[in-house]
Write a protein that holds these residues in place. Sequence first.
Motif, PDB file in Angstrom:
ATOM      1  N   ILE A   1      10.185  17.349   5.065  1.00 40.47           N
ATOM      2  CA  ILE A   1      10.600  17.695   3.482  1.00 40.47           C
ATOM      3  C   ILE A   1      11.327  19.041   3.071  1.00 40.47           C
ATOM      4  O   ILE A   1      11.420  20.005   4.222  1.00 40.47           O
ATOM      5  CB  ILE A   1       9.396  17.762   2.746  1.00 40.47           C
ATOM      6  CG1 ILE A   1       8.327  18.989   3.162  1.00 40.47           C
ATOM      7  CG2 ILE A   1       8.401  16.520   2.680  1.00 40.47           C
ATOM      8  CD1 ILE A   1       6.872  19.370   2.705  1.00 40.47           C
ATOM      9  N   GLN A   2      12.017  19.037   2.192  1.00 41.82           N
ATOM     10  CA  GLN A   2      12.630  20.261   1.662  1.00 41.82           C
ATOM     11  C   GLN A   2      11.918  21.059   0.913  1.00 41.82           C
ATOM     12  O   GLN A   2      10.865  20.678   0.385  1.00 41.82           O
ATOM     13  CB  GLN A   2      14.095  19.800   1.236  1.00 41.82           C
ATOM     14  CG  GLN A   2      14.893  18.929   1.954  1.00 41.82           C
ATOM     15  CD  GLN A   2      15.587  19.759   2.925  1.00 41.82           C
ATOM     16  OE1 GLN A   2      15.080  20.832   3.888  1.00 41.82           O
ATOM     17  NE2 GLN A   2      17.311  19.596   3.111  1.00 41.82           N
ATOM     18  N   ASP A   3      12.782  22.024   0.407  1.00 41.85           N
ATOM     19  CA  ASP A   3      11.724  23.189  -0.610  1.00 41.85           C
ATOM     20  C   ASP A   3      11.377  22.491  -1.888  1.00 41.85           C
ATOM     21  O   ASP A   3      10.079  23.033  -2.273  1.00 41.85           O
ATOM     22  CB  ASP A   3      12.555  24.418  -0.676  1.00 41.85           C
ATOM     23  CG  ASP A   3      12.821  25.157   0.626  1.00 41.85           C
ATOM     24  OD1 ASP A   3      12.040  25.072   1.316  1.00 41.85           O
ATOM     25  OD2 ASP A   3      13.625  25.902   0.489  1.00 41.85           O
ATOM     26  N   ASP A   4      12.138  21.523  -2.216  1.00 39.92           N
ATOM     27  CA  ASP A   4      11.670  20.992  -3.635  1.00 39.92           C
ATOM     28  C   ASP A   4      10.812  19.596  -3.571  1.00 39.92           C
ATOM     29  O   ASP A   4      10.735  18.896  -4.544  1.00 39.92           O
ATOM     30  CB  ASP A   4      12.955  20.727  -4.327  1.00 39.92           C
ATOM     31  CG  ASP A   4      13.862  19.413  -3.707  1.00 39.92           C
ATOM     32  OD1 ASP A   4      13.808  19.180  -2.614  1.00 39.92           O
ATOM     33  OD2 ASP A   4      14.618  18.804  -4.522  1.00 39.92           O
ATOM     34  N   GLU A   5      10.272  19.651  -2.153  1.00 45.11           N
ATOM     35  CA  GLU A   5       9.509  18.332  -2.011  1.00 45.11           C
ATOM     36  C   GLU A   5       7.977  18.583  -1.574  1.00 45.11           C
ATOM     37  O   GLU A   5       7.813  19.798  -1.215  1.00 45.11           O
ATOM     38  CB  GLU A   5      10.046  17.565  -0.842  1.00 45.11           C
ATOM     39  CG  GLU A   5      11.554  17.072  -1.489  1.00 45.11           C
ATOM     40  CD  GLU A   5      12.391  16.209  -0.478  1.00 45.11           C
ATOM     41  OE1 GLU A   5      13.533  15.805  -0.706  1.00 45.11           O
ATOM     42  OE2 GLU A   5      12.050  16.454   0.715  1.00 45.11           O
ATOM     43  N   LEU A   6       7.282  17.700  -1.385  1.00 44.49           N
ATOM     44  CA  LEU A   6       5.727  17.809  -1.058  1.00 44.49           C
ATOM     45  C   LEU A   6       5.368  16.632  -0.265  1.00 44.49           C
ATOM     46  O   LEU A   6       5.671  15.698  -0.380  1.00 44.49           O
ATOM     47  CB  LEU A   6       4.797  17.815  -2.230  1.00 44.49           C
ATOM     48  CG  LEU A   6       5.146  19.309  -3.210  1.00 44.49           C
ATOM     49  CD1 LEU A   6       4.064  18.976  -4.313  1.00 44.49           C
ATOM     50  CD2 LEU A   6       4.625  20.533  -2.409  1.00 44.49           C
ATOM     51  N   VAL A   7       4.387  16.889   0.646  1.00 42.87           N
ATOM     52  CA  VAL A   7       3.684  15.758   1.226  1.00 42.87           C
ATOM     53  C   VAL A   7       2.383  15.539   0.709  1.00 42.87           C
ATOM     54  O   VAL A   7       1.676  16.400   0.555  1.00 42.87           O
ATOM     55  CB  VAL A   7       3.302  16.206   2.852  1.00 42.87           C
ATOM     56  CG1 VAL A   7       2.788  14.798   3.527  1.00 42.87           C
ATOM     57  CG2 VAL A   7       4.509  16.530   3.608  1.00 42.87           C
ATOM     58  N   GLU A   8       2.111  14.260   0.067  1.00 43.52           N
ATOM     59  CA  GLU A   8       0.615  14.124  -0.321  1.00 43.52           C
ATOM     60  C   GLU A   8       0.028  13.470   0.447  1.00 43.52           C
ATOM     61  O   GLU A   8       0.479  12.521   1.141  1.00 43.52           O
ATOM     62  CB  GLU A   8       0.899  13.188  -1.523  1.00 43.52           C
ATOM     63  CG  GLU A   8      -0.495  12.512  -2.228  1.00 43.52           C
ATOM     64  CD  GLU A   8      -0.118  11.517  -3.269  1.00 43.52           C
ATOM     65  OE1 GLU A   8      -1.135  10.711  -3.781  1.00 43.52           O
ATOM     66  OE2 GLU A   8       0.957  11.093  -3.561  1.00 43.52           O
ATOM     67  N   ILE A   9      -1.306  14.170   0.808  1.00 43.22           N
ATOM     68  CA  ILE A   9      -2.175  14.075   1.893  1.00 43.22           C
ATOM     69  C   ILE A   9      -3.383  13.405   1.296  1.00 43.22           C
ATOM     70  O   ILE A   9      -4.050  13.942   0.546  1.00 43.22           O
ATOM     71  CB  ILE A   9      -2.600  15.127   2.808  1.00 43.22           C
ATOM     72  CG1 ILE A   9      -1.405  15.908   3.143  1.00 43.22           C
ATOM     73  CG2 ILE A   9      -3.411  14.846   3.982  1.00 43.22           C
ATOM     74  CD1 ILE A   9      -0.509  15.332   4.243  1.00 43.22           C
ATOM     75  N   THR A  10      -4.064  12.079   1.770  1.00 40.65           N
ATOM     76  CA  THR A  10      -5.247  11.751   1.106  1.00 40.65           C
ATOM     77  C   THR A  10      -5.802  11.049   2.711  1.00 40.65           C
ATOM     78  O   THR A  10      -5.319  11.165   3.808  1.00 40.65           O
ATOM     79  CB  THR A  10      -5.141  10.367   0.396  1.00 40.65           C
ATOM     80  OG1 THR A  10      -4.691   9.357   0.728  1.00 40.65           O
ATOM     81  CG2 THR A  10      -4.125  10.665  -0.749  1.00 40.65           C
ATOM     82  N   PRO A  11      -7.253  10.947   2.641  1.00 38.85           N
ATOM     83  CA  PRO A  11      -7.812  10.370   3.968  1.00 38.85           C
ATOM     84  C   PRO A  11      -7.176   9.164   4.413  1.00 38.85           C
ATOM     85  O   PRO A  11      -7.246   9.020   6.087  1.00 38.85           O
ATOM     86  CB  PRO A  11      -9.256   9.943   3.494  1.00 38.85           C
ATOM     87  CG  PRO A  11      -9.617  10.914   2.131  1.00 38.85           C
ATOM     88  CD  PRO A  11      -8.291  10.664   1.564  1.00 38.85           C
ATOM     89  N   ASN A  12      -6.510   8.325   3.773  1.00 43.81           N
ATOM     90  CA  ASN A  12      -5.886   7.284   4.439  1.00 43.81           C
ATOM     91  C   ASN A  12      -4.226   7.121   4.237  1.00 43.81           C
ATOM     92  O   ASN A  12      -3.863   6.314   4.903  1.00 43.81           O
ATOM     93  CB  ASN A  12      -6.686   6.035   3.912  1.00 43.81           C
ATOM     94  CG  ASN A  12      -8.133   5.892   4.151  1.00 43.81           C
ATOM     95  OD1 ASN A  12      -8.573   5.855   5.405  1.00 43.81           O
ATOM     96  ND2 ASN A  12      -8.939   5.678   3.207  1.00 43.81           N
ATOM     97  N   VAL A  13      -3.829   7.994   3.521  1.00 41.76           N
ATOM     98  CA  VAL A  13      -2.381   7.728   3.278  1.00 41.76           C
ATOM     99  C   VAL A  13      -1.639   9.131   3.355  1.00 41.76           C
ATOM    100  O   VAL A  13      -1.928  10.059   2.936  1.00 41.76           O
ATOM    101  CB  VAL A  13      -2.248   7.344   1.714  1.00 41.76           C
ATOM    102  CG1 VAL A  13      -0.789   6.933   1.724  1.00 41.76           C
ATOM    103  CG2 VAL A  13      -2.974   5.950   1.863  1.00 41.76           C
ATOM    104  N   ILE A  14      -0.340   8.920   3.842  1.00 41.68           N
ATOM    105  CA  ILE A  14       0.459  10.169   3.659  1.00 41.68           C
ATOM    106  C   ILE A  14       1.764   9.808   3.104  1.00 41.68           C
ATOM    107  O   ILE A  14       2.466   8.480   3.440  1.00 41.68           O
ATOM    108  CB  ILE A  14       0.938  10.576   5.018  1.00 41.68           C
ATOM    109  CG1 ILE A  14      -0.339  11.108   5.914  1.00 41.68           C
ATOM    110  CG2 ILE A  14       1.753  11.850   5.089  1.00 41.68           C
ATOM    111  CD1 ILE A  14       0.210  11.354   7.580  1.00 41.68           C
ATOM    112  N   ARG A  15       1.908  10.322   1.835  1.00 45.70           N
ATOM    113  CA  ARG A  15       3.096   9.893   1.260  1.00 45.70           C
ATOM    114  C   ARG A  15       4.067  11.167   0.847  1.00 45.70           C
ATOM    115  O   ARG A  15       3.562  12.382   0.971  1.00 45.70           O
ATOM    116  CB  ARG A  15       2.728   9.564  -0.311  1.00 45.70           C
ATOM    117  CG  ARG A  15       1.834   8.277  -0.328  1.00 45.70           C
ATOM    118  CD  ARG A  15       1.658   8.112  -1.865  1.00 45.70           C
ATOM    119  NE  ARG A  15       0.751   7.079  -1.798  1.00 45.70           N
ATOM    120  CZ  ARG A  15      -0.806   6.935  -2.208  1.00 45.70           C
ATOM    121  NH1 ARG A  15      -1.224   8.187  -2.293  1.00 45.70           N
ATOM    122  NH2 ARG A  15      -1.479   5.992  -2.216  1.00 45.70           N
TER     123      ARG A  15
END
Length: 607
Positions: A572-586
């Motif tokens: 990811i770049q500075d204007d982006e995020l990783v969404e972390i949940t127990p079963n999914v990475i978005r």
Amino acid sequence: MQLRNIAIIAHVDHGKTTLVDALLQQSGTFHKNQAITDRAMDSNDLERERGITILAKCTSVVWKDHRINIVDTPGHADFGGEVERILSMVDGVLVLVDASEGTMPQTKFVLGKALRLGLKPIVVVNKVDKPDQRAFAVQDEMFDLFTVLDANEEQLDFPTLFASAKNGWAADDPATPTSNMNSLFERVIEHVPAPTIETDENFRMLVTTMEYDPFLGRILTGRITSGSIKPNSIVKSLTIDGEAKEEGRITKVLAFRGLERVPLEEASAGDIIALAGLSKTTVADTILDPAANTPLHAEKIDPPTIAVTFAINDSPLAGLDGDKVTSRVLRDRLYREAEGNISITVSETAEKDAFEVSGRGELQLAVLIEQMRREGYEMSISRPRVLYETNKETGEKLEPVEEVVIDVDDEYSGPVVEAVSTRKGELQDMRPSGGGKQRLTFLCPSRGLIGYHGEFMTQTRGTGILNRIFHSYKPMKGQIPGRRNGVLISLEQGKSSGYALFNLEDRGQLMIESGEVVYGGMIIGEHTRDNDLEVNPLKSKQLTNFRASGKDDAIVLSPPVKLTLERAISYIQDDELVEITPNVIRLRKKYLDMHERKRQSRKSSVV
């Protein structure tokens, strides 16, 4: 019974945990017919999955009339803080080195720490059964390394053993293998001194590791420097600076016997034990008798070099997967981690519901994130950024630089040198390492290495080995090129359709499958060009009465790219995020609204 306290230190994957398995088996700790798993000390699920040691662990074996306390330490540089603490509670070290790979960055790092503490090492050249072993050449490399690290005369006179931990033997000569580890046991008893015990009668112990138990609470491990301790004893704890932390009653005194912790009625100076009963005392604090007032010296830990921001998950799909989604529980978990892991620091940010977590490297932070998602946490993670320092004399900005050692096939050395050079890495050494491979040594800024490992594995067709370790702070190296491609961003929320994704394949590589739930602002693929592109992944085919031959054939989509946790964080770049949940990475944009993204982009371009 006489005591010996040793730590096993080595670079990652040189066989520390396998060696401990052999020592446990041959000391009679297990019955002959007792089934134990390989790498018995790696009890953590993540350790077993990744094949690395993350947390230092204690065990003990009995050999003749000696009890040998053994500490298995992590081999990866990101967990060096664990190793630095452990060395303060042992009297000798087994330095394990691979008979073909030879000395590596972490070998140099941990050996330097041990030598500065005055510890006398025993060198064990492991894996001498490998076909490409060069045991005596590696022994010479170790002597050269001792010299470079300013070892004293006594330390330079180190004994060397040759071993195959996998096959359970150690010998004085690799050409004459034995059938057991007896020579290693004997060398430890001869060469490692008994623990130094202070004459002070009062109990004192420096806490070196901490963990939580659902029944006992905090379990604090360390070596007793003086005195003795019994259950129900009243003790107090002091910080490094001598400030009072708490006073309390010890509920359990535990000793390490094989893979178990056994309660004791009394433990004496020199032994490595674990105590339960205190609620505030943590790593680097001293537990002592109420009559004593002087804390024990704790080794200074190298500072963190990289940071990420942990924030609550505020996407439209928040709370659907995990059960720990509020900033309060996120804050409590992060501060609890920082208490037991002193190479990690946590601070609150100006942003609402966000915390900055600093550590030694991407792997250390990725392991923390993976542990938390398995515990049911949902969160969003920012792109890693390096932590700078300022030269106090000149005011110049300094950045962390790492020593990078790469083993790669000859045919791939050119592309690797070119790739690291574009990331401002400077080639320090290039030499053949046998078997048609080259060993390349670079000094490269930490920010240039963020996200490089995935590219490196692609460049070397998965055959290259990259090791890195903090070297020093140096003046800024200038601009480093980032990700070349933009991303495909979803405009709508709902389930993606195969028809829409099929038509988007020409625009770039997709990261989602047909029927996957998406939302506005979510990243669904990588654009073929350098700009971001908003697309509609929900679009379905218009239904009409007209049908033509071949028009309704089944749609076949290319397999999507599924990013691992480490790859996603570094992508990811500075204007982006990783969404972390127990079963999914978005992956997602920081600002989900398209118009807000444009406003923020204009602001940053003006700045």
